[in-house]
Motif scaffolding. Structure first.
Motif, PDB file in Angstrom:
ATOM      1  N   CYS A 295      64.101 141.285  -2.977  1.00 20.78           N
ATOM      2  CA  CYS A 295      63.934 141.685  -4.378  1.00 20.78           C
ATOM      3  C   CYS A 295      64.843 142.866  -4.664  1.00 20.78           C
ATOM      4  N   LEU A 297      64.704 144.807  -7.459  1.00 16.04           N
ATOM      5  CA  LEU A 297      64.029 145.863  -8.205  1.00 16.04           C
ATOM      6  C   LEU A 297      63.258 146.795  -7.280  1.00 16.04           C
ATOM      7  N   GLY A 300      59.572 145.917  -6.860  1.00 19.33           N
ATOM      8  CA  GLY A 300      59.532 144.661  -7.603  1.00 19.33           C
ATOM      9  C   GLY A 300      58.515 143.675  -7.091  1.00 19.33           C
ATOM     10  N   ASN A 304      54.510 144.357 -10.681  1.00 21.90           N
ATOM     11  CA  ASN A 304      54.963 143.266 -11.543  1.00 21.90           C
ATOM     12  C   ASN A 304      54.619 143.495 -13.005  1.00 21.90           C
ATOM     13  N   TRP A 307      57.074 146.019 -14.632  1.00 22.65           N
ATOM     14  CA  TRP A 307      58.400 145.446 -14.848  1.00 22.65           C
ATOM     15  C   TRP A 307      58.376 144.348 -15.904  1.00 22.65           C
ATOM     16  N   LEU A 310      58.616 146.132 -19.227  1.00 21.84           N
ATOM     17  CA  LEU A 310      59.969 146.648 -19.423  1.00 21.84           C
ATOM     18  C   LEU A 310      60.945 145.536 -19.793  1.00 21.84           C
ATOM     19  N   LYS A 311      60.743 144.355 -19.241  1.00 14.21           N
ATOM     20  CA  LYS A 311      61.617 143.236 -19.595  1.00 14.21           C
ATOM     21  C   LYS A 311      61.353 142.764 -21.016  1.00 14.21           C
ATOM     22  N   THR A 316      65.166 146.070 -19.046  1.00 12.09           N
ATOM     23  CA  THR A 316      65.730 145.536 -17.807  1.00 12.09           C
ATOM     24  C   THR A 316      65.903 144.035 -17.952  1.00 12.09           C
ATOM     25  N   ASP A 319      64.221 140.301 -12.821  1.00 11.25           N
ATOM     26  CA  ASP A 319      62.859 139.788 -12.690  1.00 11.25           C
ATOM     27  C   ASP A 319      62.198 140.357 -11.445  1.00 11.25           C
ATOM     28  N   SER A 320      60.911 140.687 -11.593  1.00 14.22           N
ATOM     29  CA  SER A 320      60.146 141.088 -10.415  1.00 14.22           C
ATOM     30  C   SER A 320      59.790 139.846  -9.606  1.00 14.22           C
ATOM     31  N   ASP A 347      58.108 147.344  -0.141  1.00  5.93           N
ATOM     32  CA  ASP A 347      58.638 148.112  -1.270  1.00  5.93           C
ATOM     33  C   ASP A 347      58.824 149.590  -0.949  1.00  5.93           C
TER      34      ASP A 347
END
Length: 454
Positions: A295, A297, A300, A304, A307, A310-311, A316, A319-320, A347
């Protein structure tokens, strides 16, 4: 090596039991119990999962994580020591039933939510080929391919979910005060939204919703038992509640399995064992095979929900990682269940895992002891709601995946909102009750003084 893990987990359980005043219901104890359960199922499953080898490296990682969580809870315990002795004798106030008009309005909203949700999932199933058989399977296919319920239906379903949690909590609380018979007679309206919620869970073809209801019910029962009875928990009673909750979850799991094409009546139990027990072997397998689950991010695999928002806001384009890689267990079964600790390790590294586990223990320990000290409905409901994530960490990082997601934010808002409404109503009722008592007491005092002067 899996048997060595069982021995290590038993040792951690004994250490936690001694360090936490022999409290079987403390967050760390629950966590260790969950991993003991997973290890026991894994020991049985590994007899036939010949495509994966349990090397035992996960024993070191999991031991560090659990001991860090235990240390965090011990720190929270010391912070609460000063106030716990003052509030040990504080009693839990009995909750007056909500007005019938409020229960009626709430039940109408829940039934409308069920109707609209059924229409929506039916349209999804028809869109993806449903013609009268395997309804849940087509619903699952549609939801997996990005079909949405719509904003209005989503809000109504979330409201129904939260109302079901509140109903479960107040039914259990009433049971401890007035018994099961009077509870059903005086609060039968609460059962309607619970039944509606169970139907919605069935239509959603999701096992997590059933697990969440079962875990919430178990946490409510044990927590209220400790607060109201002020006695040591009887293992027999808890075992009955636990077995009943487990039975509901297993039946739901098998029934929800109909929504998977690979799930049939012949392999239902084997599939259940794969889901319940494969997380620890895959945790071990994932540590060794570092190429799994890449991943780009930061966090990521874990955050999830954050993110995703945020998408949506176009902050961003990446993709997470929502679904982890599948690993073949044997010729018949595969799994992508790795535990929450695996995601944290990938992570944040081993140091990050230890630090996060410490704060999880600190947060849950503080919240748990705050419930026992303050004994308020709001704190109890929030703790029981978050108790689900303690259980789910054996299978996925729901605690972090849902943080800052729009569904999580809406649920927390609705819990606060309903707690505020109920608290205002209870204060108004208690104020009237106290004023009536003061008037009666004052009247009696004046009469007795007058009689004394005579």
């Amino acid at each position: 090596m899996i048997y060595l893990l069982l021995v290590v987990l038993l040792l951690i359980l004994v250490i936690a039991y001694l360090c936490l005043n022999r409290d079987w219901f403390s967050p760390t104890m629950i966590t260790v119990f969950v991993f003991l359960f997973g290890a026991a199922v894994a020991a049985y499953g590994l007899l036939s999962w010949n495509y994966v080898e349990f090397t035992g490296i996960v024993i070191v990682v999991l031991t560090l994580a659990l001991l860090s969580m235990l240390f965090g809870e011990m720190v929270s315990k010391r912070r609460n020591r000063g106030i716990s002795s003052i509030n040990d004798e504080k009693s839990v106030p009995q909750t007056k039933p909500l007005p019938n008009i409020l229960c009626f309005i709430n039940n109408v909203i829940c039934v409308i939510a069920l109707y609209l949700y059924y229409k929506r999932v039916l349209s999804i199933a028809i869109e993806y080929g449903y013609q009268g058989d395997n309804f849940l399977q087509y619903v699952r296919i549609g939801l997996s391919n990005g079909a949405h319920n719509g904003f209005v239906v989503f809000c109504l379903i979330t409201w129904s979910n939260i109302c079901a949690y509140f109903s479960i909590y107040y039914l259990i609380k009433s049971y401890f005060f007035i018994g099961i018979r009077k509870t059903i007679l005086t609060r039968w309206q609460y059962l309607i939204c619970i039944v509606v919620e169970l139907i919605i869970c069935y239509l959603s073809s999701s096992r997590f919703n059933f697990i969440k209801i079962a875990s919430f019910t178990l946490f409510c029962y044990v927590l209220l038992y400790k607060e109201i009875s002020k006695k040591k928990i009887k293992i027999g009673r808890i075992a009955i509640v636990l077995l009943f909750s487990a039975f509901l979850v297993i039946m739901a799991f098998i029934k929800m399995g109909e929504s998977r094409a690979s799930f049939s009546g012949n392999n239902a139990i084997d599939k259940l064992i794969v889901y319940m027990g494969s997380s620890l072997p895959l945790f071990d397998y994932g540590i060794i095979h570092k190429e799994l689950n890449p991943c780009e991010l930061f966090a990521g695999r874990t955050l999830n929900g954050m993110w995703g928002i945020l998408k949506i806001l176009n902050l961003t384009q990446l993709d997470s990682l929502k679904f982890l890689d599948l690993v073949q267990l044997n010729s018949s079964f595969q799994s992508n269940v790795y535990t929450m600790q695996y995601n944290l390790l990938k992570d944040f590294g081993i140091l990050g895992l230890i630090i996060i586990e410490f704060f999880i223990g600190l947060f849950y320990g503080r919240a748990y002891r705050s419930c026992l000290v303050k004994k308020t409905d709001r704190k109890n409901i929030f703790y029981c709601y978050f108790g689900f994530y303690l259980i789910m960490q054996l299978w996925n990082p729901s605690l972090f995946q849902e943080v800052f997601s729009y569904s999580w934010v809406l649920e927390l808002f609705l819990i606060y909102f309903l707690c505020w409404i109920i608290k205002k109503y209870q204060r108004r009722w208690e104020g009237k009750y106290e004023r009536n008592n003061i008037s009666r007491w004052s009247g009696n005092k004046i009469v007795s003084a007058h009689d004394g002067n005579k």
